[in-house]
Design a protein around this motif. Structure first.
Motif, short mmCIF file in Angstrom:
data_model
loop_
_atom_site.label_atom_id
_atom_site.label_comp_id
_atom_site.label_asym_id
_atom_site.label_seq_id
_atom_site.Cartn_x
_atom_site.Cartn_y
_atom_site.Cartn_z
N VAL A 1 0.87 -1.18 0.00
CA VAL A 1 0.00 0.00 0.00
C VAL A 1 0.90 1.23 0.00
CG1 VAL A 1 -1.80 1.26 1.23
CG2 VAL A 1 -1.78 -1.25 1.26
N CYS A 2 0.82 2.03 -1.04
CA CYS A 2 1.73 3.17 -1.21
C CYS A 2 1.02 4.49 -0.95
CB CYS A 2 2.31 3.17 -2.62
SG CYS A 2 3.17 1.64 -3.07
N ASP A 3 1.77 5.43 -0.38
CA ASP A 3 1.23 6.75 -0.06
C ASP A 3 1.02 7.61 -1.29
OD1 ASP A 3 0.81 6.56 2.64
OD2 ASP A 3 2.64 7.61 3.22
N ASP A 4 1.57 7.19 -2.42
CA ASP A 4 1.51 8.03 -3.61
C ASP A 4 1.68 7.13 -4.84
OD1 ASP A 4 1.83 11.10 -4.51
OD2 ASP A 4 3.16 9.87 -5.74
N ASP A 5 1.14 7.56 -5.98
CA ASP A 5 1.26 6.78 -7.21
C ASP A 5 2.71 6.63 -7.66
OD1 ASP A 5 -1.50 6.61 -7.25
OD2 ASP A 5 -1.76 8.25 -8.68
N VAL A 6 3.54 7.65 -7.39
CA VAL A 6 4.95 7.58 -7.77
C VAL A 6 5.65 6.44 -7.03
CG1 VAL A 6 7.15 8.81 -7.69
CG2 VAL A 6 5.08 10.01 -8.41
N LEU A 7 5.39 6.31 -5.73
CA LEU A 7 5.96 5.21 -4.96
C LEU A 7 5.43 3.87 -5.47
CD1 LEU A 7 5.77 6.63 -1.31
CD2 LEU A 7 7.77 6.50 -2.82
N ALA A 8 4.16 3.83 -5.86
CA ALA A 8 3.58 2.59 -6.37
C ALA A 8 4.26 2.16 -7.67
CB ALA A 8 2.08 2.76 -6.59
N ALA A 9 4.61 3.13 -8.51
CA ALA A 9 5.32 2.80 -9.75
C ALA A 9 6.67 2.16 -9.43
CB ALA A 9 5.51 4.05 -10.60
N GLY A 10 7.36 2.67 -8.41
CA GLY A 10 8.62 2.07 -7.99
C GLY A 10 8.45 0.67 -7.47
N ALA A 11 7.37 0.44 -6.71
CA ALA A 11 7.09 -0.90 -6.18
C ALA A 11 6.82 -1.89 -7.31
CB ALA A 11 5.90 -0.85 -5.22
N CYS A 12 6.12 -1.45 -8.35
CA CYS A 12 5.84 -2.33 -9.49
C CYS A 12 7.13 -2.69 -10.23
CB CYS A 12 4.86 -1.66 -10.44
SG CYS A 12 3.16 -1.55 -9.80
N LYS A 13 8.06 -1.74 -10.34
CA LYS A 13 9.34 -2.03 -10.98
C LYS A 13 10.10 -3.09 -10.19
CE LYS A 13 11.85 1.39 -12.61
NZ LYS A 13 11.85 1.20 -14.08
N THR A 14 10.09 -2.98 -8.86
CA THR A 14 10.76 -3.97 -8.02
C THR A 14 10.16 -5.35 -8.21
OG1 THR A 14 11.55 -2.44 -6.34
CG2 THR A 14 11.13 -4.68 -5.63
N ALA A 15 8.83 -5.42 -8.23
CA ALA A 15 8.17 -6.71 -8.40
C ALA A 15 8.63 -7.39 -9.68
CB ALA A 15 6.65 -6.52 -8.39
N ARG A 16 8.68 -6.63 -10.78
CA ARG A 16 9.11 -7.21 -12.05
C ARG A 16 10.55 -7.71 -11.97
NH1 ARG A 16 6.17 -2.99 -14.24
NH2 ARG A 16 8.05 -1.73 -14.54
N ARG A 17 11.43 -6.94 -11.34
CA ARG A 17 12.84 -7.32 -11.23
C ARG A 17 13.03 -8.58 -10.38
NH1 ARG A 17 16.36 -1.70 -11.02
NH2 ARG A 17 15.31 -0.69 -12.79
N LEU A 18 12.09 -8.80 -9.46
CA LEU A 18 12.17 -10.00 -8.62
C LEU A 18 11.41 -11.18 -9.23
CD1 LEU A 18 11.68 -8.40 -5.08
CD2 LEU A 18 13.81 -9.25 -6.08
N GLY A 19 10.85 -10.98 -10.40
CA GLY A 19 10.11 -12.05 -11.04
C GLY A 19 8.72 -12.27 -10.50
N LEU A 20 8.18 -11.26 -9.82
CA LEU A 20 6.83 -11.36 -9.27
C LEU A 20 5.84 -10.70 -10.23
CD1 LEU A 20 7.57 -10.36 -5.56
CD2 LEU A 20 7.25 -12.65 -6.48
N ARG A 21 4.67 -11.28 -10.34
CA ARG A 21 3.64 -10.74 -11.21
C ARG A 21 2.67 -9.88 -10.39
NH1 ARG A 21 1.15 -16.19 -12.95
NH2 ARG A 21 1.60 -16.46 -10.72
N VAL A 22 2.40 -8.70 -10.91
CA VAL A 22 1.39 -7.81 -10.32
C VAL A 22 0.15 -7.90 -11.20
CG1 VAL A 22 0.83 -5.42 -9.73
CG2 VAL A 22 3.16 -6.24 -9.40
N PRO A 23 -0.99 -8.33 -10.67
CA PRO A 23 -1.32 -8.54 -9.25
C PRO A 23 -1.35 -10.00 -8.82
CG PRO A 23 -3.34 -8.40 -10.50
CD PRO A 23 -2.22 -8.33 -11.50
N ASP A 24 -0.96 -10.94 -9.68
CA ASP A 24 -1.11 -12.36 -9.33
C ASP A 24 -0.34 -12.74 -8.08
OD1 ASP A 24 -2.72 -13.08 -11.68
OD2 ASP A 24 -0.91 -12.54 -12.77
#
Length: 346
Positions: free
Chosen positions: A251-274
């Motif tokens: 849960v991110c305080d801002d859309d900009v932080l959420a974009a960073g979290a999505c980038k991390t998920a991809r780099r770790l091989g995690l699928r958003v939102p699965d």
């Protein structure tokens, strides 16, 4: 030493007069502006004049010009010009100002959380009032000492010495996010919190922890980050790589932080939102530019600016500002889904 010879911070203000007379700041403006007849009783006017005389209050040049209708200029103070939310606040404020023959001077804070010590020392005589958006607690002391009407936007309701305020229902927005994710079965959360000392972010944290904490078997871990994509990515990396069961929602305080979290998920091989749900806050243009599009909370930024300018105009006219908080709304998109059955580890 006369009032005029005192340092600005020590001079009595119209708020001091209002407090001493037991009336509103608007009433003080009416009486000292000689516009009280038919709107304020003789006894109240006498009490205000007596309080002003006792304090040695002298209206500054800006107030005098205001009564003569010569300035018609408002100062809008925002934490940054790089944030789309504040640009839209300015758009709304400027639109209402233009309808009433007012201009809006935009002042971004060099520190990102509040104005400089005195952002308008040389221009005070050309201002009718100040509108301040999302300021940190204690950051507006210079504005209060300027003896200009101050309207606060999206700021701490406990902050005193303001002529009017326009609030967003920020707490309800974060409650909507939490309830949305809880209904999807999420129980392990990371709060990617903005590392900014301001009421608007503190209230988000409180609402998230209160809502999630009311459900048995849940946990929330808070990780702070500066308000940019890179910092959000690094903070999410730390959170997802921590020992123990992996969180299922960030849960991110801002859309900009959420974009960073999505980038991390991809780099770790995690699928958003699965594998991991990610939510933002503000509904910036960025929220539909990323893939998947962000689940976020829509904040009516232009409406905030409109209401803020309308509130200042009401104060200047001696009228009450429109009451009530502006509602916000969860916009569910592709970045949130049912919690995975086995989150495993990052």
């Amino acid at each position: 030493m006369t009032s005029a010879q005192m340092p600005a911070s020590a001079r009595p203000t119209s708020r001091d007069v209002a407090r001493a007379a037991g009336v509103s700041q608007a009433t003080v403006s009416l009486v000292l502006g000689d516009k009280w007849r038919g709107r304020v009783s003789e006894a109240t006017a006498a009490r205000v004049r007596h309080a002003a005389d006792g304090l040695g209050y002298q209206p500054n040049l800006a107030a005098r010009q205001l009564r003569l209708g010569r300035t018609r200029t408002a100062l809008l103070v925002v934490p940054a010009l790089t944030n789309e939310f504040f640009a839209r606040v300015h758009t709304g404020a400027a639109a209402v100002a233009a309808e009433h023959g007012f201009g809006v001077v935009l002042y971004p804070s060099p520190e990102g959380v509040g104005p400089a010590r005195d952002p308008f020392a040389s221009a005070r005589a050309s201002l009718d009032g100040v509108i301040a958006s999302s300021m940190a607690a204690g950051a507006l002391d210079a504005l209060r000492g300027a003896d200009l009407p101050l309207v606060m936007l999206d700021s701490d309701p406990a902050d005193t010495g303001v002529a009017a305020r326009v609030d967003l229902d920020i707490a309800d927005g974060m409650r909507q996010v939490a309830e949305h994710l809880l209904a999807l079965g999420h129980r392990r959360f990371v709060h990617l919190a903005a590392a900014v000392d301001s009421w608007t972010f503190a209230i988000r944290a409180r609402a998230l922890h209160d809502t999630v904490g009311a459900v048995p078997g849940t946990c929330v871990r808070t990780v702070e980050a500066a308000l940019d994509v890179h910092a959000g990515r690094e903070a999410a990396q730390r959170a997802l790589a921590a020992p123990g069961p992996r969180p299922t929602a960030i849960v991110c305080d801002d859309d900009v932080l959420a974009a960073g979290a999505c980038k991390t998920a991809r780099r770790l091989g995690l699928r958003v939102p699965d594998d991991l749900s990610v939510t933002g806050f503000s509904d910036l243009a960025l929220s539909v530019a990323v893939e998947p599009e962000l689940t976020t909370v829509r904040l009516p930024a232009e409406r905030v600016g409109e209401r803020g300018m309308a509130a200042l105009l009401a104060v200047l006219d001696g009228r009450p500002a429109e009451p009530g908080s502006l509602p916000v709304r969860l916009v569910a998109r592709g970045s949130s889904a049912a919690a995975p059955q086995d989150a495993g580890r990052a």
